[in-house]
Design a protein around this motif. Structure first.
Motif, PDB file in Angstrom:
ATOM      1  N   THR A  39      -8.237   5.303  -4.150  1.00 12.56           N
ATOM      2  CA  THR A  39      -8.504   6.749  -4.144  1.00 12.56           C
ATOM      3  C   THR A  39      -9.936   6.958  -3.665  1.00 12.56           C
ATOM      4  O   THR A  39     -10.741   6.025  -3.626  1.00 12.56           O
ATOM      5  CB  THR A  39      -8.335   7.389  -5.538  1.00 12.56           C
ATOM      6  OG1 THR A  39      -9.244   6.768  -6.446  1.00 12.56           O
ATOM      7  CG2 THR A  39      -6.912   7.231  -6.045  1.00 12.56           C
ATOM      8  N   ASN A  40     -10.279   8.206  -3.330  1.00  9.68           N
ATOM      9  CA  ASN A  40     -11.600   8.491  -2.786  1.00  9.68           C
ATOM     10  C   ASN A  40     -12.687   8.540  -3.841  1.00  9.68           C
ATOM     11  O   ASN A  40     -13.839   8.226  -3.563  1.00  9.68           O
ATOM     12  CB  ASN A  40     -11.584   9.818  -2.015  1.00  9.68           C
ATOM     13  CG  ASN A  40     -10.856   9.703  -0.692  1.00  9.68           C
ATOM     14  OD1 ASN A  40     -10.866   8.638  -0.068  1.00  9.68           O
ATOM     15  ND2 ASN A  40     -10.216  10.775  -0.264  1.00  9.68           N
ATOM     16  N   PRO A  90     -11.813   2.530  -1.147  1.00  8.67           N
ATOM     17  CA  PRO A  90     -11.028   2.065   0.000  1.00  8.67           C
ATOM     18  C   PRO A  90     -11.145   0.559   0.172  1.00  8.67           C
ATOM     19  O   PRO A  90     -11.928  -0.109  -0.514  1.00  8.67           O
ATOM     20  CB  PRO A  90     -11.661   2.810   1.180  1.00  8.67           C
ATOM     21  CG  PRO A  90     -13.079   3.035   0.754  1.00  8.67           C
ATOM     22  CD  PRO A  90     -13.019   3.260  -0.734  1.00  8.67           C
ATOM     23  N   THR A  91     -10.374   0.008   1.088  1.00  4.76           N
ATOM     24  CA  THR A  91     -10.463  -1.412   1.403  1.00  4.76           C
ATOM     25  C   THR A  91     -11.875  -1.754   1.869  1.00  4.76           C
ATOM     26  O   THR A  91     -12.479  -1.039   2.664  1.00  4.76           O
ATOM     27  CB  THR A  91      -9.459  -1.767   2.516  1.00  4.76           C
ATOM     28  OG1 THR A  91      -8.143  -1.456   2.077  1.00  4.76           O
ATOM     29  CG2 THR A  91      -9.535  -3.246   2.866  1.00  4.76           C
ATOM     30  N   GLY A  92     -12.402  -2.863   1.348  1.00  8.56           N
ATOM     31  CA  GLY A  92     -13.731  -3.300   1.751  1.00  8.56           C
ATOM     32  C   GLY A  92     -14.870  -2.641   1.003  1.00  8.56           C
ATOM     33  O   GLY A  92     -16.022  -2.753   1.410  1.00  8.56           O
ATOM     34  N   SER A  93     -14.561  -1.961  -0.114  1.00  5.40           N
ATOM     35  CA  SER A  93     -15.619  -1.289  -0.879  1.00  5.40           C
ATOM     36  C   SER A  93     -16.146  -2.142  -2.026  1.00  5.40           C
ATOM     37  O   SER A  93     -16.945  -1.669  -2.838  1.00  5.40           O
ATOM     38  CB  SER A  93     -15.107   0.053  -1.426  1.00  5.40           C
ATOM     39  OG  SER A  93     -13.980  -0.140  -2.265  1.00  5.40           O
ATOM     40  N   GLY A  94     -15.677  -3.392  -2.123  1.00  5.19           N
ATOM     41  CA  GLY A  94     -16.213  -4.295  -3.135  1.00  5.19           C
ATOM     42  C   GLY A  94     -15.532  -4.224  -4.487  1.00  5.19           C
ATOM     43  O   GLY A  94     -16.087  -4.692  -5.485  1.00  5.19           O
ATOM     44  N   GLU A 130      -3.932  -4.850  -8.151  1.00  6.24           N
ATOM     45  CA  GLU A 130      -3.801  -3.489  -7.620  1.00  6.24           C
ATOM     46  C   GLU A 130      -2.588  -2.807  -8.236  1.00  6.24           C
ATOM     47  O   GLU A 130      -1.522  -3.415  -8.366  1.00  6.24           O
ATOM     48  CB  GLU A 130      -3.653  -3.525  -6.097  1.00  6.24           C
ATOM     49  CG  GLU A 130      -3.593  -2.155  -5.450  1.00  6.24           C
ATOM     50  CD  GLU A 130      -3.410  -2.226  -3.946  1.00  6.24           C
ATOM     51  OE1 GLU A 130      -3.082  -1.178  -3.344  1.00  6.24           O
ATOM     52  OE2 GLU A 130      -3.583  -3.317  -3.367  1.00  6.24           O
ATOM     53  N   ILE A 131      -2.745  -1.552  -8.623  1.00  6.06           N
ATOM     54  CA  ILE A 131      -1.620  -0.733  -9.072  1.00  6.06           C
ATOM     55  C   ILE A 131      -1.034  -0.063  -7.834  1.00  6.06           C
ATOM     56  O   ILE A 131      -1.614   0.881  -7.288  1.00  6.06           O
ATOM     57  CB  ILE A 131      -2.065   0.316 -10.099  1.00  6.06           C
ATOM     58  CG1 ILE A 131      -2.613  -0.373 -11.349  1.00  6.06           C
ATOM     59  CG2 ILE A 131      -0.903   1.233 -10.467  1.00  6.06           C
ATOM     60  CD1 ILE A 131      -3.166   0.575 -12.390  1.00  6.06           C
ATOM     61  N   ARG A 132       0.112  -0.581  -7.383  1.00  6.52           N
ATOM     62  CA  ARG A 132       0.679  -0.110  -6.123  1.00  6.52           C
ATOM     63  C   ARG A 132       1.852   0.858  -6.310  1.00  6.52           C
ATOM     64  O   ARG A 132       2.175   1.622  -5.409  1.00  6.52           O
ATOM     65  CB  ARG A 132       1.166  -1.301  -5.295  1.00  6.52           C
ATOM     66  CG  ARG A 132       0.047  -2.213  -4.828  1.00  6.52           C
ATOM     67  CD  ARG A 132       0.585  -3.367  -4.025  1.00  6.52           C
ATOM     68  NE  ARG A 132      -0.481  -4.229  -3.502  1.00  6.52           N
ATOM     69  CZ  ARG A 132      -0.276  -5.356  -2.847  1.00  6.52           C
ATOM     70  NH1 ARG A 132       0.972  -5.766  -2.622  1.00  6.52           N
ATOM     71  NH2 ARG A 132      -1.299  -6.066  -2.425  1.00  6.52           N
ATOM     72  N   ASP A 133       2.513   0.779  -7.450  1.00  9.77           N
ATOM     73  CA  ASP A 133       3.718   1.587  -7.622  1.00  9.77           C
ATOM     74  C   ASP A 133       3.881   1.958  -9.094  1.00  9.77           C
ATOM     75  O   ASP A 133       3.115   1.517  -9.964  1.00  9.77           O
ATOM     76  CB  ASP A 133       4.955   0.823  -7.128  1.00  9.77           C
ATOM     77  CG  ASP A 133       5.034  -0.586  -7.698  1.00  9.77           C
ATOM     78  OD1 ASP A 133       4.845  -0.746  -8.917  1.00  9.77           O
ATOM     79  OD2 ASP A 133       5.280  -1.535  -6.928  1.00  9.77           O
ATOM     80  N   ARG A 134       4.907   2.758  -9.352  1.00  5.33           N
ATOM     81  CA  ARG A 134       5.119   3.254 -10.711  1.00  5.33           C
ATOM     82  C   ARG A 134       5.428   2.126 -11.674  1.00  5.33           C
ATOM     83  O   ARG A 134       4.927   2.112 -12.806  1.00  5.33           O
ATOM     84  CB  ARG A 134       6.279   4.275 -10.702  1.00  5.33           C
ATOM     85  CG  ARG A 134       6.647   4.789 -12.085  1.00  5.33           C
ATOM     86  CD  ARG A 134       7.727   5.834 -12.021  1.00  5.33           C
ATOM     87  NE  ARG A 134       8.117   6.273 -13.360  1.00  5.33           N
ATOM     88  CZ  ARG A 134       8.993   7.236 -13.605  1.00  5.33           C
ATOM     89  NH1 ARG A 134       9.576   7.872 -12.584  1.00  5.33           N
ATOM     90  NH2 ARG A 134       9.281   7.574 -14.849  1.00  5.33           N
ATOM     91  N   GLU A 135       6.242   1.162 -11.255  1.00  4.20           N
ATOM     92  CA  GLU A 135       6.616   0.075 -12.158  1.00  4.20           C
ATOM     93  C   GLU A 135       5.393  -0.719 -12.602  1.00  4.20           C
ATOM     94  O   GLU A 135       5.221  -1.011 -13.796  1.00  4.20           O
ATOM     95  CB  GLU A 135       7.614  -0.853 -11.463  1.00  4.20           C
ATOM     96  CG  GLU A 135       8.109  -1.986 -12.380  1.00  4.20           C
ATOM     97  CD  GLU A 135       9.026  -2.949 -11.658  1.00  4.20           C
ATOM     98  OE1 GLU A 135       9.695  -3.746 -12.347  1.00  4.20           O
ATOM     99  OE2 GLU A 135       9.077  -2.920 -10.414  1.00  4.20           O
TER     100      GLU A 135
END
Length: 545
Positions: free
Chosen positions: A415-416, A320-324, A389-394
């Protein structure tokens, strides 16, 4: 008297004659008492000198951290007064006010109180840093500046907002919001805060700081609400944002200095119910963290070193955000940053500048997306690439094609756990065989607070030995100082590859990896708990198992 004081210090071995002479010359240029110079320049042990002087003048030497300070005494003197004279009121009984001083030769505060307030004054000696700490604790950060500004408001319709002072360490003498904001940010940086939150509500405004991942209230003057709009305007000006626009969110950045260190400030302003809320993220401009500094277990460190030595493929860091995640990627890139390699990064935003890397920040507003920038960067003949970051399919498709054409690629995914990342890429619409053939490993991580080494103690529970932090000045009485990563590394071997191609569930992939010897984040956490690095409560706080 002064010559006698200096002679006494030398005769009692508290300072050398050479250091005393140097301090006297510096004090003359600065127009300050030689005792202050001796302390500031590190020529004497402040505690030893003050204890000696207190005995000579028949006054007590106290540690304010162990002293019970009276609220009545605090209210008897204004923030401006105590900041000006660098004294701290500690008790008030029968019109006798006791104040802590760090310079027993300076009687100006005593004379001022006795002549203007009509109280008898007694003194105790205390270290200067403890007096400053007590002033912040009982009066609030920048409280003297708030009082000074409010005193001047009847004469000036608005505080000074436009003076440039991005050097937070400069001792600005003006009673302006510039100085107040600088004091808040400087104190946050000194306390290792990563974020400062300015929030306004119907009944007032508050300032909070995130330290080691946890938000803490900052003690501020009760009158901070009056100046809150001016504080927001000042922060906007620092980031070149529109101070008139209050209806839409705005994002900006600026750079500040404290001494020889520079910091990037990422500023986000959003409209709230009773005004605008601001979050300032604090980032050092350079990042020297190594893989060893991440706190990886010996096995995980060996696996990570093996992975980054591969010639091609994708290494995905999840959490998650802030996990380093970004810190881990930068540590990997720093290890690989040699003259023989061309390393290119595509980020949003660029968090740390690393010499030797070609770093590009995306700008979706003008069409400069991850995918588009990645295609262009391939023409720069890179050996290693990092896609923020991989944000989308493209973006996922271009990242995979980049890895399949002989490049080593690092990226992040929200992801968790590690196994869920494989399923997430397939859910994005990527063919499972492409995921299985391109990804070398999925890693997941969380950050837990480290038990403060200064106040760590052990205790027994259920017949077992555990560790905790008692709380001390170094850790701000939290019992923790710094953070370390809990990590799991899921290496994509032949068995995992078959499961991904068969579109197996995340739980099935995870179980197979555990059977093959993967250490889960929870297991990593229990190992760090047993080693006295963190606590079981911390591990359970950040893991979902």
């Amino acid at each position: 008297m002064q010559r006698g004081f200096e002679t006494l210090l030398v005769e009692n071995g508290l300072v050398t004659p050479d250091n005393l002479q140097r301090a006297a010359e510096i004090a003359g240029r600065r127009r300050e008492h030689v005792l202050r110079t001796l302390v500031l320049e590190g020529y004497v042990d402040e505690t030893a000198v003050l204890q000696f002087l207190a005995r000579r003048q028949n006054i007590r030497f106290v540690s304010l951290r162990d002293f019970s300070i009276s609220e009545t005494a605090v209210k008897s003197l204004s923030a401006r007064f105590v900041a000006h004279y660098a004294v701290m009121p500690v008790s008030l009984e029968n019109r006798i006010l006791t104040i802590a001083v760090s310079n027993p030769f300076d009687m100006s505060a005593v004379e001022d109180i006795q002549s203007n307030l009509g109280m008898r004054v007694e003194r105790v000696c205390a270290r200067g840093d403890e007096i400053s700490e007590a002033i912040r604790k009982y009066y609030g950060v920048g409280s003297e500046t708030v009082e000074r500004i409010l005193d001047e408001l009847p004469e000036a319709s608005e505080p000074v907002l436009f003076r440039e002072s991005h050097d937070l360490g400069r001792a600005a003498e003006d009673a302006s919001v510039v100085r107040l904001v600088n004091q808040i940010l400087e104190r946050a940086i000194a306390d290792r805060a990563t974020d400062v939150h300015f929030e306004v509500y119907e009944d007032g405004a508050i300032v909070r700081r995130r330290i080691d991942g946890i938000l803490h209230d900052t003690r501020m003057s009760d009158n901070i609400s009056v100046l809150y709009p001016a504080i927001v305007s000042r922060i906007k000006l620092m980031a070149d944002l529109n101070i008139v626009e209050r209806r839409l969110p705005q994002d900006g950045r600026t750079r500040v200095r404290i001494g020889d260190n520079s910091y990037d400030l990422r500023i986000s302003v959003v409209p709230a119910l009773h005004g605008e809320n601001v979050v300032v993220r604090i980032l050092p401009t350079t990042m020297m963290l190594s893989l060893e500094d991440l706190g990886l277990s010996e096995r995980n460190l060996e696996q990570m070193q093996t992975l980054i030595a591969m010639p091609h493929g994708i290494i995905v860091v999840t959490g998650p955000t802030g996990s380093g995640k970004s810190t881990t990627l930068y540590a990997c890139l720093s290890r690989m940053n040699t003259r023989e390699r061309k390393i290119v990064t595509i980020e949003d935003p660029v968090e740390y500048e690393i010499r030797g890397l070609t770093q590009t920040q995306i700008q979706p507003g003008i069409g400069l997306t991850f995918a588009r920038t990645l295609r262009s960067m391939l023409r720069h003949d890179p050996d290693v690439m990092m896609v923020g970051e991989i944000r989308d399919r493209e973006t996922a498709e271009v990242t995979i094609q980049t890895a399949l054409t002989g490049h080593l690629v690092f990226s992040t995914l929200h992801t968790n756990d590690a196994a869920a990342a494989a399923v997430r890429l397939v859910d994005m619409g990527i063919d499972s065989y492409l995921v299985a053939s391109s990804v070398r490993a999925f890693t997941a991580q969380r950050l837990v607070r480290v038990i403060c080494p200064e106040c760590r103690e052990n205790f027994q529970r259920d017949g077992k030995i555990f560790f905790r932090g008692r709380g001390c000045r170094k850790c701000g009485n939290t019992g923790f100082f710094g953070r370390v990563a809990l990590c799991e590394i899921l290496v994509v071997d032949e068995a995992i590859r078959k499961l991904i191609m068969g579109r197996a569930a995340a739980s099935e992939i995870r179980n197979k990896a555990v059977d093959a010897g993967m250490i889960t984040m929870l297991q990593d956490g229990w190992e760090k708990t047993s080693a006295g690095i963190t606590t079981s409560e911390e591990v359970l706080r950040v893991t979902s198992e």
